[in-house]
Scaffold this motif. Structure first.
Motif, mmCIF file in Angstrom:
data_model
loop_
_atom_site.group_PDB
_atom_site.id
_atom_site.type_symbol
_atom_site.label_atom_id
_atom_site.label_comp_id
_atom_site.label_asym_id
_atom_site.label_seq_id
_atom_site.Cartn_x
_atom_site.Cartn_y
_atom_site.Cartn_z
ATOM 1 N N PHE A 258 0.812 -1.221 0.000
ATOM 2 C CA PHE A 258 0.000 0.000 0.000
ATOM 3 C C PHE A 258 0.847 1.274 0.000
ATOM 4 O O PHE A 258 0.312 2.367 -0.221
ATOM 5 N N ILE A 259 2.146 1.142 0.284
ATOM 6 C CA ILE A 259 3.018 2.323 0.326
ATOM 7 C C ILE A 259 3.941 2.313 -0.888
ATOM 8 O O ILE A 259 4.906 1.543 -0.938
ATOM 9 N N PRO A 260 3.672 3.134 -1.902
ATOM 10 C CA PRO A 260 4.562 3.201 -3.072
ATOM 11 C C PRO A 260 5.971 3.627 -2.658
ATOM 12 O O PRO A 260 6.142 4.453 -1.765
ATOM 13 N N GLU A 261 6.970 3.054 -3.313
ATOM 14 C CA GLU A 261 8.377 3.375 -3.051
ATOM 15 C C GLU A 261 8.769 3.104 -1.594
ATOM 16 O O GLU A 261 9.615 3.805 -1.029
ATOM 17 N N ALA A 262 8.181 2.064 -0.995
ATOM 18 C CA ALA A 262 8.469 1.763 0.412
ATOM 19 C C ALA A 262 9.923 1.348 0.624
ATOM 20 O O ALA A 262 10.477 1.543 1.708
ATOM 21 N N PHE A 263 10.564 0.784 -0.388
ATOM 22 C CA PHE A 263 11.959 0.362 -0.245
ATOM 23 C C PHE A 263 12.936 1.475 -0.588
ATOM 24 O O PHE A 263 14.142 1.339 -0.421
ATOM 25 N N ASN A 264 12.385 2.596 -1.027
ATOM 26 C CA ASN A 264 13.240 3.691 -1.474
ATOM 27 C C ASN A 264 12.933 4.960 -0.674
ATOM 28 O O ASN A 264 13.361 5.093 0.461
ATOM 29 N N ASP A 265 12.156 5.879 -1.262
ATOM 30 C CA ASP A 265 11.895 7.161 -0.611
ATOM 31 C C ASP A 265 11.148 7.019 0.712
ATOM 32 O O ASP A 265 11.328 7.833 1.622
ATOM 33 N N PHE A 266 10.282 6.003 0.835
ATOM 34 C CA PHE A 266 9.443 5.867 2.030
ATOM 35 C C PHE A 266 9.896 4.708 2.926
ATOM 36 O O PHE A 266 9.070 4.075 3.586
ATOM 37 N N ILE A 267 11.196 4.473 2.986
ATOM 38 C CA ILE A 267 11.727 3.399 3.820
ATOM 39 C C ILE A 267 11.449 3.648 5.306
ATOM 40 O O ILE A 267 11.307 2.695 6.093
#
Length: 371
Positions: A258-267
């Motif tokens: 549910f969280i886009p870019e969770a491994f990148n910008d939204f880690i």
């Protein structure tokens, strides 16, 4: 031949191993959270890649501390203009990702020239201030410094990459402030930036989706399924983590995608959901230790170049941490700024290890070593 690849024992005693240890811990913690965010679709793929970037980063850091940082000062102009050429190539031939031409494709991988231009800008500003003997309030000197700062920032704005532009602005602000720039000039500078943003806001440079991204954090509920989705999902994940978190691989927002870019910008949202307030505090303490040790090195530098080099890199870390974590909790606009040493990304990891290598180099050579 092998002797040239060894660090002299007296210099080695001056090396701040604490910086290296803390940096490695942060990267490993980041890799664990990257795995959590990606394992459902990609297994160990991104986890392994991040470890590879860590190893390469450590190798580059070692290469940097082998030679005296004064050599870097001697080649500052070459490094700077090479990074500018790199940016120009990117602005004409780069790959468009998320609406910005910020990457140059190299096979299946990509490289982000602005990450390296950021370092080139810090190096040339430190070199110029060394040449100027720190006299930043001379109008000619100040304009020269502004020129070297504005060239890469203008090329980054064209991409457009607002996140990296913001990072570069606060790097310059940190350097100018520590160099002793008159406070009235700094105030006028903020006014000029505000005016520039107002002008750009209604031009093709500031695309519609960028306006939305920069303002959606003020009221994400206005478009819950669109521009506000990423922030709302992040807030739900971090809030649901509570004190101790839901546990590793047990985050519903993360594992549910549910969280886009969770491994990148939204880690940081992954950290908040799975490790809770305790995990977030642990990460912030690590950052605090790292920045504290970098500031200590900046204080003991033997010359202006070394001090300003450290200040620029410290500014990079401080603003990137503030901006990235701030955007995941809704107090800063959403931009594509990675969380230092935590987010996935080769260009990001390598440039941060290059930066740390430069600071360590300054610390190792803070005094003359008699052989």
């Amino acid at each position: 031949m092998l002797d040239k690849l060894k660090i002299n024992g007296k210099l080695l005693k001056e090396l701040d191993f604490g910086v290296i240890i803390v940096a490695i811990i942060i990267v490993l913690f980041g890799a664990i959270n990257i795995f959590s965010a990606t394992h459902n679709k990609f297994g160990f793929y991104y986890f392994k890649l991040q470890i590879v970037w860590l190893i390469i980063g450590l190798g580059i850091m070692y290469a940097i501390i082998l030679f005296d940082y004064s050599l870097i000062m001697n080649y500052a102009t070459l490094i700077y203009w090479a990074s500018i050429i790199f940016l120009l190539i990117n602005d004409t031939l780069g790959k468009v990702t998320n609406g910005a031409r910020s990457w140059i494709s190299l096979g299946s991988r990509g490289i982000q020239p602005s990450e390296f231009a950021k370092i080139g800008m810090i190096i040339i500003l430190a070199k110029k201030l060394e040449d100027m003997e720190g006299n930043i309030n001379n109008i000619k000197n100040f304009l020269v410094l502004c020129f070297y700062a504005l060239v890469p920032m203008a090329l980054i704005v064209i991409q457009p990459d607002m996140g990296m532009t913001m990072v570069c602005f606060f790097i310059v602000l940190g350097i100018f402030y520590i160099a002793g720039l008159n406070s009235k000039v700094i105030a006028w500078g903020f006014g000029a930036v505000a005016a520039a943003i107002a002008v750009l806001w209604n031009t093709p440079v500031m695309q519609g989706y960028w306006k939305t991204r920069l303002t959606s954090f003020l009221s994400p509920e206005a478009d819950e399924l669109g521009t506000g989705l990423q922030l709302i999902s992040s807030l739900i994940g971090i809030g649901s983590g509570g004190l101790f978190g839901k546990g590793f691989l047990k985050g519903t927002q993360v594992s549910g995608g549910f969280i886009p870019e969770a491994f990148n910008d939204f880690i940081f949202a992954v950290v908040g959901e799975e490790w809770g307030l305790i995990g977030a505090a642990f990460l912030l303490i690590l950052y605090g230790i790292l920045i504290y040790r970098l500031i200590k090195i900046a204080h003991v530098s033997k010359d202006i170049f070394g001090s300003i080099l450290c200040v620029g890199i410290i500014s990079t870390f401080m603003f990137s941490i503030l901006q990235n974590i701030g955007m995941t909790i809704g107090i800063m606009p959403i931009t594509g700024i990675t969380l230092p040493l935590m987010s996935y990304g080769g260009s990001s990891i390598l440039t941060y290890f290059i930066s740390l290598g430069l600071v360590l180099n300054v610390g190792m050579r803070k005094k003359k070593i008699n052989f």
